[in-house]
Write a protein that holds these residues in place. Structure first.
Motif, short mmCIF file in Angstrom:
data_model
loop_
_atom_site.label_atom_id
_atom_site.label_comp_id
_atom_site.label_asym_id
_atom_site.label_seq_id
_atom_site.Cartn_x
_atom_site.Cartn_y
_atom_site.Cartn_z
N THR A 1 20.57 59.68 -15.32
CA THR A 1 21.16 58.92 -16.43
C THR A 1 20.01 58.23 -17.14
O THR A 1 18.84 58.36 -16.74
N ASP A 2 20.29 57.48 -18.18
CA ASP A 2 19.24 56.73 -18.86
C ASP A 2 18.81 55.50 -18.08
O ASP A 2 17.76 54.93 -18.34
N GLU A 3 19.62 55.09 -17.10
CA GLU A 3 19.28 53.93 -16.29
C GLU A 3 18.13 54.27 -15.35
O GLU A 3 18.14 55.31 -14.69
N ASN A 4 17.15 53.40 -15.31
CA ASN A 4 16.04 53.58 -14.38
C ASN A 4 16.29 52.69 -13.16
O ASN A 4 15.72 51.62 -13.03
N ALA A 5 17.18 53.15 -12.30
CA ALA A 5 17.52 52.37 -11.10
C ALA A 5 16.30 52.25 -10.20
O ALA A 5 15.53 53.19 -10.04
N SER A 6 16.16 51.11 -9.60
CA SER A 6 15.05 50.83 -8.69
C SER A 6 15.63 50.55 -7.31
O SER A 6 16.68 49.94 -7.18
N PRO A 7 14.93 50.99 -6.25
CA PRO A 7 15.43 50.66 -4.91
C PRO A 7 15.43 49.15 -4.72
O PRO A 7 14.65 48.43 -5.35
N LYS A 8 16.28 48.68 -3.85
CA LYS A 8 16.36 47.24 -3.58
C LYS A 8 15.22 46.82 -2.66
O LYS A 8 15.03 47.40 -1.59
N ASP A 9 14.49 45.81 -3.11
CA ASP A 9 13.37 45.29 -2.34
C ASP A 9 13.86 44.73 -1.00
O ASP A 9 14.78 43.92 -0.95
N GLY A 10 13.27 45.21 0.09
CA GLY A 10 13.61 44.72 1.42
C GLY A 10 14.85 45.35 2.04
O GLY A 10 15.09 45.19 3.23
N ASP B 1 9.11 47.78 0.01
CA ASP B 1 8.46 46.51 -0.29
C ASP B 1 7.88 46.71 -1.69
O ASP B 1 6.91 47.44 -1.88
N LEU B 2 8.49 46.09 -2.68
CA LEU B 2 8.12 46.33 -4.07
C LEU B 2 7.03 45.39 -4.57
O LEU B 2 6.95 45.10 -5.76
N THR B 3 6.16 44.97 -3.67
CA THR B 3 4.96 44.22 -4.05
C THR B 3 3.87 45.25 -4.31
O THR B 3 3.50 45.99 -3.40
N PRO B 4 3.36 45.32 -5.55
CA PRO B 4 2.36 46.36 -5.86
C PRO B 4 1.13 46.27 -4.96
O PRO B 4 0.52 45.21 -4.84
N ALA B 5 0.80 47.37 -4.32
CA ALA B 5 -0.38 47.44 -3.47
C ALA B 5 -1.46 48.30 -4.11
O ALA B 5 -2.61 48.27 -3.71
N ASP B 6 -1.10 49.08 -5.11
CA ASP B 6 -2.02 49.97 -5.80
C ASP B 6 -1.71 49.81 -7.30
O ASP B 6 -0.77 50.39 -7.81
N SER B 7 -2.50 49.01 -7.97
CA SER B 7 -2.18 48.64 -9.36
C SER B 7 -2.22 49.81 -10.33
O SER B 7 -1.60 49.75 -11.38
N LEU B 8 -2.92 50.88 -10.00
CA LEU B 8 -3.03 51.99 -10.93
C LEU B 8 -1.75 52.82 -10.98
O LEU B 8 -1.26 53.15 -12.05
N TYR B 9 -1.18 53.16 -9.82
CA TYR B 9 0.01 54.02 -9.79
C TYR B 9 1.21 53.39 -9.10
O TYR B 9 2.33 53.66 -9.44
N GLY B 10 0.97 52.62 -8.08
CA GLY B 10 2.06 52.20 -7.20
C GLY B 10 2.82 50.98 -7.66
O GLY B 10 2.29 50.11 -8.33
#
Length: 188
Positions: free
Chosen positions: A70-79, A94-103
């Motif tokens: 769909t057009d919604e960009n659903a994101s997994p729930k953190d934790g 864990d949606l804390t960025p660990a790789d600023s380029l891609y992740g």
């Protein structure tokens, strides 16, 4: 008599080599891996990735990835812990960025079935951490990092894609063929 046994043994060996060289789904997983690890693979947008997948769906027998995008960009729930009720495997983001380029964060995979999301290198590899990259439209790719010979980080994209359904209560994973599709549900 020895010639007949030798001929039969040779035919049996050739048959086993032919059948064993391409286990079910391996060529489809390799195509997905080739796509994700190509020069442009890490930067493919959702639309470009979907176009490439549709081309593979049409060209390669057995290749089958169909996301209900769909057009919604659903994101997994953190934790949140997502569980596959058929296998008992789980994934937690864990949606804390660990790789600023891609992740955009990491995912911890507790895998009960080898090959469901990753392949084990030994019996102790039932818990694996991978980086998570959003491709848009709820589609995510996973990768690991290692250092190359120049001590620069090298990203290796896993041969798996994730699709987060709108509302983020469930996630579908696929490795490129129908039997590799798994559903994980939020455990809340």
């Amino acid at each position: 008599m020895n010639k007949r046994i030798l001929k039969f043994s040779l035919m049996l060996l050739l048959t086993l080599l032919y059948v064993g060289c391409d286990p079910v789904g391996m060529s489809q997983m390799n195509l997905l891996g080739d796509l994700l690890n190509s020069d442009v693979g890490p930067t493919l947008s959702a639309e470009q990735l979907l176009d490439s997948i549709e081309s593979l769906n049409q060209r390669k027998e057995g290749f089958s990835i169909h996301f209900p995008v769909t057009d919604e960009n659903a994101s997994p729930k953190d934790g949140e812990i997502y569980v596959n009720p058929k296998t008992g495997s789980s994934i937690q983001f864990d949606l804390t960025p660990a790789d600023s380029l891609y992740g955009m964060g990491t995912v911890i995979i507790v895998q009960q079935t080898d090959g469901e999301l990753t392949f084990r290198h030994n019996a102790l590899d039932s818990v694996v951490t991978r980086h998570v990259q959003s491709r848009g439209k709820g589609i995510y790719a996973l990768y690991s990092t290692s250092l190359d010979s120049d001590s620069l980080p090298r990203r290796i994209w896993s041969r798996v894609l994730l699709y987060v359904y709108p509302g983020a209560d469930s996630i579908m994973t696929t490795r490129g063929y129908e039997d590799s599709k798994h559903l994980f549900y939020a455990s809340h």
